[in-house]
Write a protein that holds these residues in place. Structure first.
Motif, mmCIF file in Angstrom:
data_model
loop_
_atom_site.group_PDB
_atom_site.id
_atom_site.type_symbol
_atom_site.label_atom_id
_atom_site.label_comp_id
_atom_site.label_asym_id
_atom_site.label_seq_id
_atom_site.Cartn_x
_atom_site.Cartn_y
_atom_site.Cartn_z
ATOM 1 N N GLY A 241 0.840 -1.195 0.000
ATOM 2 C CA GLY A 241 0.000 0.000 0.000
ATOM 3 C C GLY A 241 0.877 1.247 0.000
ATOM 4 N N ASN A 242 0.678 2.101 1.022
ATOM 5 C CA ASN A 242 1.468 3.331 1.053
ATOM 6 C C ASN A 242 2.696 3.229 1.965
ATOM 7 O OD1 ASN A 242 -0.003 3.171 3.313
ATOM 8 N ND2 ASN A 242 -0.967 5.198 3.175
ATOM 9 N N GLY A 243 3.042 2.010 2.322
ATOM 10 C CA GLY A 243 4.263 1.823 3.138
ATOM 11 C C GLY A 243 5.113 0.726 2.535
ATOM 12 N N SER A 244 6.204 0.371 3.230
ATOM 13 C CA SER A 244 7.031 -0.716 2.720
ATOM 14 C C SER A 244 7.887 -1.324 3.819
ATOM 15 C CB SER A 244 7.928 -0.209 1.585
ATOM 16 O OG SER A 244 8.734 0.846 2.040
ATOM 17 N N VAL A 245 8.350 -2.551 3.546
ATOM 18 C CA VAL A 245 9.301 -3.228 4.417
ATOM 19 C C VAL A 245 10.641 -3.248 3.682
ATOM 20 C CG1 VAL A 245 9.913 -5.440 5.486
ATOM 21 C CG2 VAL A 245 7.561 -4.602 5.619
ATOM 22 N N ILE A 246 11.687 -2.836 4.365
ATOM 23 C CA ILE A 246 12.983 -2.612 3.718
ATOM 24 C C ILE A 246 13.934 -3.792 3.955
ATOM 25 C CG2 ILE A 246 14.985 -1.040 3.631
ATOM 26 C CD1 ILE A 246 12.368 0.336 2.829
ATOM 27 N N CYS A 247 14.696 -4.143 2.924
ATOM 28 C CA CYS A 247 15.819 -5.071 3.069
ATOM 29 C C CYS A 247 17.087 -4.235 3.023
ATOM 30 C CB CYS A 247 15.854 -6.048 1.897
ATOM 31 S SG CYS A 247 15.390 -7.712 2.325
ATOM 32 N N PHE A 248 18.089 -4.627 3.773
ATOM 33 C CA PHE A 248 19.309 -3.813 3.786
ATOM 34 C C PHE A 248 20.271 -4.211 2.669
ATOM 35 C CE2 PHE A 248 17.294 -3.351 7.822
ATOM 36 C CZ PHE A 248 17.274 -1.981 7.950
ATOM 37 N N GLU A 249 19.907 -5.272 1.969
ATOM 38 C CA GLU A 249 20.642 -5.653 0.765
ATOM 39 C C GLU A 249 19.588 -5.993 -0.277
ATOM 40 O OE1 GLU A 249 23.602 -8.861 1.194
ATOM 41 O OE2 GLU A 249 23.613 -8.342 3.326
ATOM 42 N N VAL A 250 20.001 -6.025 -1.534
ATOM 43 C CA VAL A 250 19.113 -6.522 -2.585
ATOM 44 C C VAL A 250 19.473 -7.997 -2.785
ATOM 45 C CG1 VAL A 250 18.483 -6.338 -5.025
ATOM 46 C CG2 VAL A 250 18.925 -4.261 -3.685
ATOM 47 N N HIS A 251 18.499 -8.878 -2.513
ATOM 48 C CA HIS A 251 18.817 -10.310 -2.550
ATOM 49 C C HIS A 251 18.451 -10.985 -3.864
ATOM 50 C CE1 HIS A 251 18.551 -9.518 1.907
ATOM 51 N NE2 HIS A 251 19.762 -10.019 1.751
ATOM 52 N N ASN A 252 17.837 -10.197 -4.764
ATOM 53 C CA ASN A 252 17.431 -10.723 -6.083
ATOM 54 C C ASN A 252 16.544 -11.961 -5.956
ATOM 55 O OD1 ASN A 252 18.810 -8.648 -7.573
ATOM 56 N ND2 ASN A 252 20.710 -9.643 -6.954
ATOM 57 N N HIS A 253 16.857 -12.991 -6.754
ATOM 58 C CA HIS A 253 15.986 -14.157 -6.843
ATOM 59 C C HIS A 253 16.345 -15.181 -5.769
ATOM 60 C CE1 HIS A 253 13.088 -16.472 -9.114
ATOM 61 N NE2 HIS A 253 13.884 -17.524 -9.077
ATOM 62 N N VAL A 254 15.450 -15.392 -4.820
ATOM 63 C CA VAL A 254 15.729 -16.387 -3.763
ATOM 64 C C VAL A 254 14.533 -17.320 -3.586
ATOM 65 C CG1 VAL A 254 17.415 -15.104 -2.365
ATOM 66 C CG2 VAL A 254 14.982 -14.705 -1.993
#
Ligand SMILES: [Zn+2]
Length: 457
Positions: free
Chosen positions: A235-248
């Motif tokens: 929606g109007n928020g997000s959950v952040i990853c501290f790295e980009v993990h691509n396809h897992v």
């Protein structure tokens, strides 16, 4: 005739009242006698409010942690042992309410239902001793490994429930009480045993619970994949990853502790299913470790705020976790699904003989899911953390970083050895240990290496 009837009735009423009174008194003595006799006002047992005559507390190897001599409490001669076992042994004044001296003061006093405290007063040396499952040398090793960090560690045998090591820091030396103990910020909360009375934001160790729920509720979870671009938008928020993990895949998501994937998994589950798993694993419940009440772990996910739900599934939001409770969860995974409570006391003497408490079972999880979680946590160490950090331990783990708004993050580690000759699980938290699990990993490995040396050779 009427007079006789009246008198008889009155007499019967009196007899019944008398019997009820005696019954009440006997019931009171049976249930509370020990507590009454060992109240701190009893000058036979206490002098100046401190325990003067009481049994010894020994560790599993027979090391005397505290004993009484000539009306005085004598602690172990090693400062390192005194500092590291402070919270398990407790202080003489009872400030540490979960210490063995406080919790088991009735047993230690030698009180028994037949003799009351007569045994203590007239048979010097007849106080009862308590032997703990704790290895005090392991506690000393753990305490030193923390270095400058504060925090907590607990290690137990997940097959028997024996609590082998339990340390809470900061601590102080009972033989050399710091003058600023009650004033200094450093000693804030020093009377609390953090393994028992502490609760912390879990951060990514909570992904263990979310992963169990996914295995229970999402049939194709092991074949799902996720494409992490560093930010999971809800929606109007997000959950952040501290790295980009691509396809897992699911395994890769846990290995990398990918917040993107786990937020997605959490939203697939929904609050109700995730909460059901968490509550079946002891969240929001009063858990007892033998006679020791734990601070309740809190989990309150809600579907009404999807962003907040996403964060809850990765151990942030309002979730709070007690370290000993987490020990039971990883213990269950290690033990084929049966989660035993950590058990501090090995044995104590009673009027009727020696008594050894048995660890209670907190919860069970499906053995297939436990086996899968074990495999995933083993994969975390092999594929992410590095075997070299836990040599020879066949270690399975999940680390966590509990982010705080106003201080350095806490670093968590929950894990166990998969070696058949080392059935030990461990939970460690290094407060303000910063990003990654650095200090928690180091402390855990040092203690586990001690047990590897002592118990398998
Ligand atoms: Zn990610």
């Amino acid at each position: 005739m009427r007079d006789t009837l009246k008198r008889t009735t009155a007499l019967i009423v009196l007899i019944v009242a008398f019997c009820a009174g005696v019954g009440y008194l006997v019931f009171g003595i049976c249930t509370n006698g020990g507590k009454w006799a060992t109240e701190r006002v009893n000058s036979h047992i206490y002098s100046n409010g401190t325990t003067s005559t009481s049994g010894a507390i020994l560790d599993r190897n027979g090391a005397v942690l505290v004993t009484s001599k000539d009306g005085e409490r004598i602690y172990n001669s090693s400062r390192g042992v005194r500092m590291s076992t402070l919270h398990i042994v407790g202080d003489t004044s009872g400030f540490i309410s979960t210490g063995t001296q406080s919790l088991y003061r009735t047993k230690l006093s030698g009180y028994n239902i037949v003799e009351g405290i007569y045994g203590i007063l007239n048979r010097e040396g007849k106080t009862s001793n308590i032997t703990l499952n704790i290895d005090s040398e392991a506690c000393r090793v753990a305490y030193n490994a923390f270095g400058e960090y504060n925090g907590a560690i607990a290690v137990y045998n997940y097959k028997t429930g024996e609590l082998l090591c339990s340390v809470s820091k900061p601590s102080y030396d009972v033989n050399d009480v710091p003058p600023n103990l009650l004033r200094s910020e450093y000693y804030e909360g020093v009377f609390l045993d953090k393994t028992i009375s502490g609760i912390y934001t879990p951060g990514s160790v909570m992904k263990i619970v979310t992963a169990i729920s996914a295995l229970q509720n999402i049939p194709d979870i092991e074949s799902q994949t996720f494409d992490c671009d560093g930010e999971y938008e809800i929606g109007n928020g997000s959950v952040i990853c501290f790295e980009v993990h691509n396809h897992v895949d699911f395994e890769g998501a846990l290995n990398n502790s990918c917040n993107f994937s786990f937020a997605d998994i959490t939203l697939q589950l929904g609050a109700k299913k995730l909460l059901a798993t968490a509550e079946a694993l002891g969240f929001n419940k009063q858990l007892y470790s033998g006679d020791v009440p734990l601070k309740k772990s809190i989990f309150r996910p809600s579907d009404s705020d999807r962003v907040e739900l996403g964060w809850a599934g990765i151990g942030q939001s309002t979730t709070l976790l007690n370290p000993s409770h987490m020990l039971g969860i990883v213990g269950a995974i290690a033990n084929g699904g049966k989660g035993l409570a950590p058990n501090r006391v090995k044995s104590f003497s009673t009027f009727f003989g020696q008594y050894s408490p048995v660890a209670n079972t907190w919860f069970t999880i499906d053995s297939g899911i436990a086996a899968k979680m074990k495999e995933l946590m083993r994969s975390d160490v092999i594929n992410r953390y590095g075997e070299y950090k836990f040599p020879d331990l066949e270690f399975c783990a999940k680390t966590g970083t509990a982010q705080l708004d106003d201080a350095d993050s806490h670093s968590w580690l929950a894990g166990f050895s998969a070696r058949a000759d080392l059935p030990l699980a461990v939970v460690c938290i290094a407060e303000n240990g910063g990003f990654g699990s650095g200090p928690a990993t180091t402390v855990t490995n040092e203690v586990m290496q001690y047990f590897l040396d002592v118990y398998t050779k």
